[in-house]
Design an enzyme around this catalytic site. Sequence first.
Site, short mmCIF file in Angstrom:
data_model
loop_
_atom_site.label_atom_id
_atom_site.label_comp_id
_atom_site.label_asym_id
_atom_site.label_seq_id
_atom_site.Cartn_x
_atom_site.Cartn_y
_atom_site.Cartn_z
N SER A 22 6.32 7.36 64.40
CA SER A 22 5.02 7.59 65.04
C SER A 22 4.76 9.09 65.15
CB SER A 22 5.07 6.96 66.44
OG SER A 22 3.78 6.68 66.91
N PRO A 23 3.49 9.49 65.02
CA PRO A 23 3.21 10.93 65.14
C PRO A 23 3.55 11.43 66.55
CG PRO A 23 1.16 9.64 65.14
CD PRO A 23 2.28 8.70 64.81
N GLN A 99 -1.09 13.15 60.59
CA GLN A 99 -2.18 12.69 61.45
C GLN A 99 -3.15 13.87 61.65
OE1 GLN A 99 -1.64 12.08 65.76
NE2 GLN A 99 -2.39 10.00 65.48
N TYR A 181 -8.79 11.77 72.62
CA TYR A 181 -9.15 12.97 71.85
C TYR A 181 -10.52 12.76 71.21
CZ TYR A 181 -4.39 14.11 73.02
OH TYR A 181 -3.23 14.35 73.73
N ARG A 229 -5.58 5.67 63.68
CA ARG A 229 -4.97 5.27 64.97
C ARG A 229 -6.07 5.13 66.00
NH1 ARG A 229 0.43 7.07 68.21
NH2 ARG A 229 1.25 5.55 66.75
N ARG A 323 9.48 7.38 70.81
CA ARG A 323 10.62 7.95 71.55
C ARG A 323 11.96 7.45 71.05
NH1 ARG A 323 8.15 6.22 76.99
NH2 ARG A 323 7.42 4.66 75.50
C1 FNR Z 1 3.45 11.20 71.41
N1 FNR Z 1 2.42 10.37 70.97
C2 FNR Z 1 1.49 10.82 70.08
N2 FNR Z 1 0.57 9.98 69.54
C3 FNR Z 1 -0.27 10.40 68.58
O1 FNR Z 1 -1.09 9.62 68.11
N3 FNR Z 1 -0.22 11.69 68.12
C4 FNR Z 1 0.67 12.60 68.62
O2 FNR Z 1 0.74 13.72 68.14
C5 FNR Z 1 1.52 12.18 69.67
N4 FNR Z 1 2.40 13.05 70.25
C6 FNR Z 1 3.42 12.55 71.05
C7 FNR Z 1 4.47 13.40 71.44
C8 FNR Z 1 5.56 12.89 72.14
C9 FNR Z 1 6.70 13.80 72.51
C10 FNR Z 1 5.58 11.52 72.50
C11 FNR Z 1 6.75 10.93 73.24
C12 FNR Z 1 4.54 10.70 72.16
C13 FNR Z 1 2.49 8.91 71.22
C14 FNR Z 1 3.49 8.25 70.28
O3 FNR Z 1 3.10 8.39 68.92
C15 FNR Z 1 3.63 6.75 70.59
O4 FNR Z 1 2.39 6.13 70.37
C16 FNR Z 1 4.07 6.53 72.04
O5 FNR Z 1 5.15 7.38 72.37
C17 FNR Z 1 4.47 5.08 72.28
O6 FNR Z 1 5.52 4.70 71.42
P1 FNR Z 1 7.07 4.70 71.90
O7 FNR Z 1 7.45 6.10 72.25
O8 FNR Z 1 7.16 3.78 73.09
O9 FNR Z 1 7.81 4.19 70.69
#
Ligand code: FNR
Length: 353
Positions: A22-23, A99, A181, A229, A323
């Site tokens: 995931s980004p 992204q 955003y 997304r 994460r």
């Molecule tokens: C994120 N998330 C996020 N989402 C996104 O669309 N673009 C981004 O740049 C980010 N940046 C980001 C940084 C960090 C440190 C975290 C922990 C999360 C959200 C991420 O992609 C994801 O959707 C969520 O963290 C939920 O998934 P997990 O962590 O439960 O697997």
Amino acid sequence: MSMLFSPLTLRSITFRNRIFVSPMCQYSSHNGLPTDWHLVHLGSRAVGGAGLVMVEATAISPEGRISPDDSGIWSDAHAEAFVPITRFIREQGAVPGIQLAHAGRKGSCSLPWLGGGPLGMGACGWQPLAPSAVPFDVGHPVPRAITLDELDEIEAQFRAAAHRALAAGFQVVELHMAHGYLLHEFLSPLVNQRGDDYGGSLENRLRFPLRVARGVRQEWPKELPLFVRISATDWAAGGWDIDQSVLLARQLKELGVDLMDCSSGFAVPDEPVPFGPGFQVPFAARVRAEAGIASGAVGFITEPAQAEQIVATGQADVVLLGRQMLRDPYWPLHAAKALRVEIPWPNQYLRAN
Ligand code: FNR
């Protein structure tokens, strides 16, 4: 047979499995340029066996950043700086994705580990742009409402960013229409208060995000996949919701989007989000079933059997892990073992397998 580890083909690209990174913002760029951190961080996850490694929200313009240390792709130098990263990811058998984002009214904030609050108009802050001059929360700056000319400019910046993403060696572009955003701000009636053709009715709120998707699809080669997304719901009364998301997904599919990455929330502060294992999976399932488009499930997916079940039961075509990939860059290699699937390990690591 594992569905999680079966390949997926979208347009000309075959992903070796359905586990995508995931980004995730790293707040480690210099003037938007990726650094050694990005090469090692993203590269490790490609070594770890992911099907796709997605670069964090990468700003299409300097004012489109969340923080001054965000990644950006607003010049050819930025594209050039990503080349070693995409090359390494591809060498490991993963697909590099990026992204593309504009932070809208949530721009101009400090780093999370410095509090993440608004920077104000000091040396390193700027006035954010948004559909309407309504701040995100108390203490946040009042954004400037975007003019019609600026809409043209932002669309052009998204197009140019897609063009540069190709030059940088990316094989997937994802448009960030989630998490409060800019593009999500246009969609959400809780944020978008415009009285022109870009606000009010659902048709009007969809207009700018669809324009951007159409523009990017024109720039992005036909043989390469385009993802979007979304926040499938605002989790707030009178807000954006899953029914509108299905409608949006149908229209995005029409104009050539290949996969809907279904997240939720973050348009407005203090929403009651029912966080928990797989809590957003039903959104991916509905979008997939009702819009007839490939979907990605994300959020609290941590266990191999859980990920396998999501894909095998047709709730989503892929899972995106955030994460859990930070905790364990080799999660796909470990998940394969847990699911008793044979996948190749990097030659350099064979003696550890
Ligand atoms: C994120 N998330 C996020 N989402 C996104 O669309 N673009 C981004 O740049 C980010 N940046 C980001 C940084 C960090 C440190 C975290 C922990 C999360 C959200 C991420 O992609 C994801 O959707 C969520 O963290 C939920 O998934 P997990 O962590 O439960 O697997």
